[in-house]
Structures are given as structure tokens and as C-alpha cells.
Write a protein that holds these residues in place. Structure first.
Motif, mmCIF file in Angstrom:
data_model
loop_
_atom_site.group_PDB
_atom_site.id
_atom_site.type_symbol
_atom_site.label_atom_id
_atom_site.label_comp_id
_atom_site.label_asym_id
_atom_site.label_seq_id
_atom_site.Cartn_x
_atom_site.Cartn_y
_atom_site.Cartn_z
ATOM 1 N N SER A 71 58.351 15.820 13.449
ATOM 2 C CA SER A 71 57.710 16.254 14.690
ATOM 3 C C SER A 71 57.164 17.679 14.549
ATOM 4 C CB SER A 71 58.691 16.167 15.859
ATOM 5 O OG SER A 71 59.682 17.170 15.785
ATOM 6 N N THR A 86 46.533 12.376 19.357
ATOM 7 C CA THR A 86 47.327 11.481 18.504
ATOM 8 C C THR A 86 48.539 12.187 17.923
ATOM 9 O OG1 THR A 86 45.318 10.249 17.926
ATOM 10 C CG2 THR A 86 47.236 9.942 16.519
ATOM 11 N N PHE A 89 51.116 12.898 20.666
ATOM 12 C CA PHE A 89 51.830 11.681 21.052
ATOM 13 C C PHE A 89 52.924 11.356 20.041
ATOM 14 C CE2 PHE A 89 52.287 7.104 20.298
ATOM 15 C CZ PHE A 89 52.806 6.699 21.511
ATOM 16 N N HIS A 90 52.588 11.393 18.749
ATOM 17 C CA HIS A 90 53.574 11.033 17.735
ATOM 18 C C HIS A 90 54.660 12.092 17.604
ATOM 19 C CE1 HIS A 90 50.261 8.302 16.275
ATOM 20 N NE2 HIS A 90 51.314 7.498 16.263
ATOM 21 N N PHE A 92 55.955 13.920 20.053
ATOM 22 C CA PHE A 92 56.892 13.693 21.147
ATOM 23 C C PHE A 92 57.581 12.338 21.019
ATOM 24 C CE2 PHE A 92 54.691 17.278 22.858
ATOM 25 C CZ PHE A 92 55.564 17.857 23.758
ATOM 26 N N LEU A 93 56.906 11.366 20.454
ATOM 27 C CA LEU A 93 57.534 10.068 20.209
ATOM 28 C C LEU A 93 58.702 10.217 19.248
ATOM 29 C CD1 LEU A 93 57.543 6.941 20.432
ATOM 30 C CD2 LEU A 93 55.935 6.922 18.506
ATOM 31 N N SER A 96 61.593 11.890 20.949
ATOM 32 C CA SER A 96 62.273 10.960 21.832
ATOM 33 C C SER A 96 63.114 9.956 21.043
ATOM 34 C CB SER A 96 61.252 10.231 22.699
ATOM 35 O OG SER A 96 61.872 9.410 23.650
ATOM 36 N N ALA A 130 49.516 12.764 26.805
ATOM 37 C CA ALA A 130 49.964 12.145 25.557
ATOM 38 C C ALA A 130 51.416 12.495 25.270
ATOM 39 C CB ALA A 130 49.073 12.606 24.401
ATOM 40 N N ALA A 131 51.819 13.733 25.574
ATOM 41 C CA ALA A 131 53.205 14.146 25.376
ATOM 42 C C ALA A 131 54.142 13.360 26.288
ATOM 43 C CB ALA A 131 53.339 15.643 25.633
ATOM 44 N N GLY A 134 54.417 9.843 25.026
ATOM 45 C CA GLY A 134 55.215 9.803 23.803
ATOM 46 C C GLY A 134 56.701 9.862 24.085
ATOM 47 N N THR A 137 57.805 6.362 25.820
ATOM 48 C CA THR A 137 57.605 5.090 25.115
ATOM 49 C C THR A 137 58.907 4.459 24.618
ATOM 50 O OG1 THR A 137 55.347 5.674 24.461
ATOM 51 C CG2 THR A 137 56.467 3.987 23.151
#
Length: 289
Positions: A71, A86, A89-90, A92-93, A96, A130-131, A134, A137
């Protein structure tokens, strides 16, 4: 090694530590954190992990390490890119996903937004959304599965673990017993203060992008230390502190060329050797004591 026996849990922790080290190495290679070609970042990480024998056995926090390191890599890629949807998003994904194994990791999410706004200078409405997506999700899919199973107990247990704080416990961090049990954490805490102050004083030797990345590492290390103040056992977050500390220590030992830095380097090696002797050969250590 402390148990002197093969264990699949130890193998899993070793693989995760090596994977995290690879991510740290690629982060340094891509963003030139040290300004010179060096493997010091991953060397500090692997040396410290090897010397901390209590972390050779698998613990849930091991699963968060590659997620957090990756991250960071994605977060650094967003520097001055206002439409880095993009990567955000990834990033924060992954944060998480890591929190599923160690719930307090999700507490970093608001500070990631601060980093995007102040340090990376890439915040926008789309990036913010996006955050949020992420972060949500993994819980969207997990919540759906729990709904099918008609059992939200695991999610409630996860929430209780994330919000479980103890009273401020720094007052308890005294005495010979604590020094013997948590000498490794105290070493990391001392290094955190030393190299952070050093870098804040000498940060203008680096490019602006490099300064922003190292500021994030310092900020994250401080957050981990503050969080550990509410834990009776601060070693719970020791690996998270080490992950943020490794680039800072590597930067200091690689680029600082003074007698003081040489003495600190030698003392650090001796301290790690002592900790390795204590944690990897505990029976011999306590007999000598």
C-alpha cells in the motif's frame, strides 16, 4: 529457531517476511529513497526480523505486512497525480484487507487521506471516493457472505478487536522485568526517535518527492508508537514499527558519514546481536544471567 523444530507456521511467517522485504526493495529501487544504489532497506528489515525470535512463529500481524508495504508503494506512485484513482483504490483496498487479519490497521485509513492531501498532493473528489470504495470493498464481500451464513458474529468480533483500547500504559513501562521482556521494542523506539530527529533536521538534502515519502514513514512510525501506548504489550505492533523504521534507519546508516553515525551503527549491531542471543537461545541466555 527458538523452538528448534520445523513448523508450517514458521514457514508461513518466513515467506511473508521475505515477500515484505521484496516489496521494500522494489519501493527503494523505484522511488530512490536512498539516492544511491543500496540494499540497506531490505537488509535492515531482514536482520531485525531474524533477530526477533518471538516473531518467527506465525502471528496474524504477519499477514498485514505485505499489504501495508505494498500500500505504501502504491501510495507513493500517486505523487502529484490528481487522477491517480486506480492506485488509490488499490492502496486502500490492501489496507482494508490487512485489517481483516489485524483490525487496528484500518485506523491508518484517515491518515492516508491526509498523506494524499498534504504529502502526495494528489487529492481530488474522485480520489477520495476511490479511497472510500477501496476500504469498503472487502467488507462488502465479507458482509454478503456473513449474511448468507446468517451469522454476523465474526464481524462484531472484528469490530470489538479494532476498538479495544486499554488505559494509557506508559507508566507501566518501567522496571527490570519490562526491560528484559521488551528490550527489542525499546531498541526500535530509541532508533525511531534518533533517526526521525536526524532526518527532520537534514531532510533538505533530498528531493521534494523523497522527503514526502520519508515524512510518511516518520508519521506512520509515530502513529504506531502512540497506539502502542494504549497496549499492555507494545510488542504486538513491533513489526509494524519496524516496517516503517527500516527505510529511515537505512537512510541514516547509508548517507550519514560521521563518527557519531559510525558509533550508533556499531552499537545497533551489538544490540541486535544481543537480542538475537536472548530470543533465539533463551535457555543459554537466562542461565548466563
Amino acid at each position: 529457531m527458538p523452538s528448534s523444530a520445523f513448523d508450517y507456521g514458521c514457514l508461513a511467517s518466513l515467506v511473508l517476511v521475505l515477500l515484505t522485504g521484496y516489496v521494500l526493495m522494489e519501493t527503494n529501487n523505484t522511488f530512490q529513497v536512498l539516492r544511491v544504489r543500496s540494499r540497506m532497506v531490505v537488509s535492515v528489515w531482514l536482520l531485525a526480523c531474524a533477530c526477533f525470535g518471538e516473531f518467527h512463529n506465525f502471528q496474524p500481524i504477519h499477514a498485514t505486512l505485505p499489504c501495508l508495504a505494498l500500500s505504501y508503494y502504491l501510495l507513493f506512485r500517486t505523487y502529484q497525480r490528481p487522477q491517480a484513482v486506480t492506485d488509490v483504490f488499490h492502496a486502500f483496498l490492501l489496507l482494508s484487507l490487512g485489517s481483516l487479519a489485524y483490525p487496528p490497521l484500518l485506523l491508518f485509513a484517515p491518515f492516508y487521506l491526509w498523506y494524499l492531501l498534504v504529502f502526495m498532493r494528489s487529492m481530488s473528489l474522485r480520489v477520495f471516493l476511490a479511497a472510500v470504495i477501496g476500504v469498503l470493498t472487502p467488507f462488502w464481500f465479507w458482509g454478503g457472505w456473513l449474511m448468507i451464513q446468517d451469522d454476523f458474529g465474526p464481524l462484531l468480533e472484528w469490530w470489538s478487536r479494532m476498538t479495544e483500547f486499554e488505559s494509557l500504559s506508559y507508566a507501566l513501562w518501567v522496571g527490570k522485568a519490562f526491560l528484559m521482556q521488551h528490550a527489542d521494542y525499546l531498541l526500535l523506539l530509541t532508533l525511531t526517535v534518533w533517526v526521525s530527529v536526524y532526518y527532520l533536521i537534514n531532510s533538505f538534502d533530498d528531493k521534494i518527492r523523497t522527503r514526502m515519502m520519508l515524512y510518511i514513514y516518520i508519521f506512520q512510525a509515530v502513529l504506531v508508537v502512540l497506539y502502542s501506548a494504549f497496549l499492555a504489550d507494545p510488542s504486538q505492533v513491533q513489526l509494524l514499527l519496524l516496517l516503517n523504521l527500516s527505510p529511515l534507519v537505512a537512510h541514516y546508516f547509508t548517507l550519514r558519514q560521521t563518527w557519531v553515525s559510525l558509533i550508533v551503527f556499531l552499537l545497533t549491531l551489538l544490540a541486535f546481536a544481543g537480542l538475537a542471543f536472548q530470543s533465539l537461545l533463551p535457555e543459554v541466555f537466562y542461565k548466563l544471567c
